[in-house]
Write an enzyme that holds these catalytic residues in place. Structure first.
Site: not given
Ligand code: NAP
Length: 287
Positions: A73, A109
């Site tokens: 990520k 997220d």
């Protein structure tokens, strides 16, 4: 519903390692079928050394985009042409959109988490939010809730330095939100509970197969008007949520976050709303 792959089918994928446990293919392919969209979502378990060449390949074949998961990520960022404000602050990207060869990174997220509360009637605006844990999920949620109007964020973590790093980013960039880091212990937890509106477990404590564990042992520190949220969705109701329920708290598990972070990515790729309720029912049945 139609799932025929044709010469016009657009590719979306998940890059990570390991990835075989992921529910994302199930979520996105079901959504494509429901809405009759000509896309397919595939999973690629890749090694670190291949990340750059895979991203170049995604561009070359005209893939519509991809999700990125652990451990890439952060590592993905140098290969992107642009990143969104929230991804820049959080420092990680979980969704990439390919706009004609121009790769744009986002982090859905935190937005997904906030939407999972909203669908349960819980707003983060002007609230004091206590986060336990300071890993990737905690960072996304702390920064996004600060960006979207939380009044105060308190992060308690076993390793204080990691909590301080997140708090530092909030203090330097999001002046509307107060922010504090504390070491995770009973005394600090009790103090934080005194002013908390929403408590979030962002650790893996209580996750299958360690279902008998809870990050809070003494439920009496949780006031009945506290919203208690656990990012874990397996088990569906963690020990923390069972304890909080006994106190009369409103309880929210992590399934909504999983779905809504996917729904925001889905919208970025397809321009369409994911049929979240339908997919949630399917997933609940599979647990
Ligand atoms: P991560 O980056 O590995 O961070 C884990 C955090 O948990 C760290 O702050 C770590 O503390 C803390 N921790 C681990 N073991 C602990 C222990 N025994 N005692 C106290 N603290 C402990 O993980 P993550 O990606 O943020 O994920 C955290 C949790 O959220 C996991 O359960 C994951 O499955 C869940 N999650 C759910 C979703 C969803 O969509 N529902 C999305 C992402 C993550 P230290 O810093 O001291 O090591």
């Amino acid at each position: 519903m139609n799932n025929l792959i044709t010469s016009k089918t657009k590719l979306i994928s998940l890059l990570g390692h390991p990835v075989m446990h992921s529910l994302s293919p199930q979520i996105h392919n079901t959504a494509f079928q429901c809405l009759n969209l000509n896309y397919v979502y595939l999973v690629f378990d890749i090694i670190q050394e291949d990340l750059e060449v895979v991203v170049t390949g995604m561009k070359a074949i005209g893939a519509r985009g991809f999700n990125v998961t652990m451990p890439y990520k952060k590592d993905i960022i140098p290969y992107l042409n642009e990143i969104s404000n929230e991804a820049r602050l959080i420092g990680t990207v979980n969704t990439v959109v390919n706009q004609g060869g121009h790769l744009i990174g986002y982090n859905t997220d935190g937005k997904g988490y906030i939407q999972s509360l909203a669908e349960e009637g819980v707003s983060i605006i002007n609230k004091c939010i206590v986060i336990i844990g300071a890993g990737g999920a905690a960072s996304s949620i702390a920064i996004q809730t600060a960006l979207e109007g939380a009044n105060e964020i308190i992060i308690l973590n076993r390793t204080l330095e990691k909590a301080e790093n997140i708090i530092d980013i909030i203090r330097k960039n999001i002046f509307s939100c107060k922010a504090e880091a504390e070491e995770l212990n009973d005394k600090n937890l009790k103090k934080a509970m005194g002013k908390s509106d929403i408590l979030i477990n962002c650790t893996s404590i209580g996750m299958y197969p360690n279902e008998d564990k809870s990050i809070i042992g003494d439920e009496s520190i949780m006031p009945p008007d506290l919203v208690v949220s656990d990012l874990i969705y397996k088990p569906y109701k963690t020990k923390l949520l069972k304890l909080a329920e006994k106190r009369g708290c409103k309880c929210i598990n992590g399934l909504g976050m999983l779905l809504w972070q996917g729904a925001f990515a889905f919208k970025l790729w397809t321009g369409k709303e994911m049929p979240v309720d339908f997919i949630k029912d399917l997933l609940k049945k599979s647990f």
